[in-house]
Design a protein around this motif. Sequence first.
Motif, mmCIF file in Angstrom:
data_model
loop_
_atom_site.group_PDB
_atom_site.id
_atom_site.type_symbol
_atom_site.label_atom_id
_atom_site.label_comp_id
_atom_site.label_asym_id
_atom_site.label_seq_id
_atom_site.Cartn_x
_atom_site.Cartn_y
_atom_site.Cartn_z
ATOM 1 N N LYS A 39 0.993 -1.391 0.055
ATOM 2 C CA LYS A 39 0.359 0.203 -0.142
ATOM 3 C C LYS A 39 1.050 1.293 -0.083
ATOM 4 O O LYS A 39 0.360 2.437 -0.953
ATOM 5 C CB LYS A 39 -1.526 0.192 1.590
ATOM 6 C CG LYS A 39 -2.550 -0.781 1.408
ATOM 7 C CD LYS A 39 -2.959 -0.454 2.224
ATOM 8 C CE LYS A 39 -4.131 -1.791 2.445
ATOM 9 N NZ LYS A 39 -4.894 -1.798 3.337
ATOM 10 N N LEU A 40 2.174 1.437 0.730
ATOM 11 C CA LEU A 40 3.050 2.799 1.271
ATOM 12 C C LEU A 40 3.667 2.328 -0.599
ATOM 13 O O LEU A 40 3.894 3.580 -0.821
ATOM 14 C CB LEU A 40 3.662 2.784 2.005
ATOM 15 C CG LEU A 40 5.289 2.845 2.112
ATOM 16 C CD1 LEU A 40 3.942 4.797 3.111
ATOM 17 C CD2 LEU A 40 5.468 2.599 3.591
ATOM 18 N N SER A 41 3.814 1.384 -1.112
ATOM 19 C CA SER A 41 4.725 1.899 -2.488
ATOM 20 C C SER A 41 3.866 2.769 -3.414
ATOM 21 O O SER A 41 4.340 3.573 -4.281
ATOM 22 C CB SER A 41 5.482 0.284 -2.602
ATOM 23 O OG SER A 41 4.363 -0.472 -3.133
ATOM 24 N N PHE A 42 2.650 1.897 -3.736
ATOM 25 C CA PHE A 42 1.628 2.142 -4.292
ATOM 26 C C PHE A 42 1.403 3.549 -3.776
ATOM 27 O O PHE A 42 1.745 4.599 -5.295
ATOM 28 C CB PHE A 42 0.061 1.460 -3.929
ATOM 29 C CG PHE A 42 -1.012 2.279 -4.753
ATOM 30 C CD1 PHE A 42 -1.268 1.275 -6.596
ATOM 31 C CD2 PHE A 42 -2.052 2.584 -4.166
ATOM 32 C CE1 PHE A 42 -1.704 2.383 -6.987
ATOM 33 C CE2 PHE A 42 -3.067 4.008 -5.684
ATOM 34 C CZ PHE A 42 -2.772 2.937 -7.084
ATOM 35 N N VAL A 43 1.172 4.595 -2.846
ATOM 36 C CA VAL A 43 1.124 5.397 -2.417
ATOM 37 C C VAL A 43 2.212 6.285 -2.898
ATOM 38 O O VAL A 43 2.651 7.370 -3.855
ATOM 39 C CB VAL A 43 1.362 6.020 -1.199
ATOM 40 C CG1 VAL A 43 0.938 7.966 -0.613
ATOM 41 C CG2 VAL A 43 -0.497 5.353 -0.852
ATOM 42 N N MET A 44 3.304 5.692 -3.080
ATOM 43 C CA MET A 44 4.676 6.266 -3.143
ATOM 44 C C MET A 44 4.907 6.493 -4.619
ATOM 45 O O MET A 44 5.174 6.814 -4.998
ATOM 46 C CB MET A 44 5.644 6.021 -2.291
ATOM 47 C CG MET A 44 6.135 6.320 -1.361
ATOM 48 S SD MET A 44 6.970 5.167 -0.206
ATOM 49 C CE MET A 44 8.862 4.874 -1.362
ATOM 50 N N SER A 45 4.588 5.507 -5.632
ATOM 51 C CA SER A 45 4.711 5.514 -6.809
ATOM 52 C C SER A 45 3.652 6.186 -7.514
ATOM 53 O O SER A 45 3.900 6.877 -8.289
ATOM 54 C CB SER A 45 4.414 3.646 -7.246
ATOM 55 O OG SER A 45 4.286 3.762 -8.735
ATOM 56 N N VAL A 46 2.256 6.423 -6.953
ATOM 57 C CA VAL A 46 1.756 7.852 -6.944
ATOM 58 C C VAL A 46 2.298 8.927 -7.644
ATOM 59 O O VAL A 46 2.127 10.001 -8.013
ATOM 60 C CB VAL A 46 0.334 7.406 -6.056
ATOM 61 C CG1 VAL A 46 -0.727 9.076 -7.186
ATOM 62 C CG2 VAL A 46 -0.673 7.001 -6.545
ATOM 63 N N VAL A 61 -5.638 11.514 -2.685
ATOM 64 C CA VAL A 61 -6.338 10.247 -3.223
ATOM 65 C C VAL A 61 -6.424 8.872 -2.070
ATOM 66 O O VAL A 61 -6.233 7.960 -2.089
ATOM 67 C CB VAL A 61 -7.080 10.083 -3.990
ATOM 68 C CG1 VAL A 61 -7.878 8.893 -4.659
ATOM 69 C CG2 VAL A 61 -7.832 11.687 -4.642
ATOM 70 N N ALA A 62 -5.217 8.494 -2.662
ATOM 71 C CA ALA A 62 -4.277 7.395 -2.783
ATOM 72 C C ALA A 62 -4.196 6.803 -1.563
ATOM 73 O O ALA A 62 -4.215 5.844 -1.016
ATOM 74 C CB ALA A 62 -3.747 7.119 -3.842
ATOM 75 N N GLY A 63 -3.814 7.926 -0.848
ATOM 76 C CA GLY A 63 -3.645 7.658 0.804
ATOM 77 C C GLY A 63 -4.670 7.514 1.311
ATOM 78 O O GLY A 63 -4.812 6.551 2.557
ATOM 79 N N SER A 64 -5.479 8.308 0.506
ATOM 80 C CA SER A 64 -6.930 8.191 1.551
ATOM 81 C C SER A 64 -6.981 6.747 1.561
ATOM 82 O O SER A 64 -8.327 6.189 2.785
ATOM 83 C CB SER A 64 -8.132 9.359 1.470
ATOM 84 O OG SER A 64 -7.424 10.295 1.453
ATOM 85 N N VAL A 68 -8.284 4.429 4.585
ATOM 86 C CA VAL A 68 -9.919 3.502 4.217
ATOM 87 C C VAL A 68 -9.765 2.384 4.877
ATOM 88 O O VAL A 68 -10.269 1.336 4.644
ATOM 89 C CB VAL A 68 -10.801 4.098 3.105
ATOM 90 C CG1 VAL A 68 -11.816 3.577 3.263
ATOM 91 C CG2 VAL A 68 -10.591 5.933 3.677
ATOM 92 N N SER A 69 -8.576 1.548 3.645
ATOM 93 C CA SER A 69 -8.981 -0.283 3.561
ATOM 94 C C SER A 69 -8.055 -0.671 4.171
ATOM 95 O O SER A 69 -8.852 -1.649 4.741
ATOM 96 C CB SER A 69 -8.016 -0.153 2.225
ATOM 97 O OG SER A 69 -7.023 -0.216 1.868
ATOM 98 N N SER A 70 -7.271 0.584 5.196
ATOM 99 C CA SER A 70 -6.324 -0.513 6.113
ATOM 100 C C SER A 70 -7.760 -0.298 7.456
ATOM 101 O O SER A 70 -7.764 -1.532 8.786
ATOM 102 C CB SER A 70 -5.301 0.550 6.984
ATOM 103 O OG SER A 70 -4.788 0.265 5.740
ATOM 104 N N ILE A 77 -8.574 -8.335 10.272
ATOM 105 C CA ILE A 77 -7.040 -9.205 10.852
ATOM 106 C C ILE A 77 -7.363 -9.200 12.429
ATOM 107 O O ILE A 77 -6.476 -9.821 12.858
ATOM 108 C CB ILE A 77 -6.388 -7.497 10.757
ATOM 109 C CG1 ILE A 77 -5.513 -7.414 9.236
ATOM 110 C CG2 ILE A 77 -5.023 -7.973 11.317
ATOM 111 C CD1 ILE A 77 -5.443 -8.318 8.710
ATOM 112 N N GLY A 78 -8.512 -8.738 12.908
ATOM 113 C CA GLY A 78 -8.891 -9.269 14.283
ATOM 114 C C GLY A 78 -9.341 -10.242 13.862
ATOM 115 O O GLY A 78 -9.054 -11.230 15.005
#
Length: 87
Positions: A39-46, A61-64, A68-70, A77-78
């Motif tokens: 997820k972080l690499s996707f935001v950095m790529s954008v 938008v990508a960070g949001s 939200v997905s997290s 995950i719980g």
Amino acid sequence: TALGQGLDKEFLLFWNAPHCQTLRNTAFYSFLAAIQSFKLSFVMSVFLKSDGKHRWVATGVAGSIMLVSSLVNSKLIGIATDLIFHN
């Protein structure tokens, strides 16, 4: 898998083995790290592939979406945590 082939007894022996608990814990944490890294690499790529004002809007938008997905996945995950660590 062993469960799908009627090998429930063998699977339960494997699942309850002490060395498998450590393996499951490590695999679970590795899985979580891989998801967050992706997820972080996707935001950095954008961010890196955009320019100008569009860079900040697209990154926001990508960070949001990442945040939200997290939050949405936290319930899943719980449940997985309960099954893996409290079994």
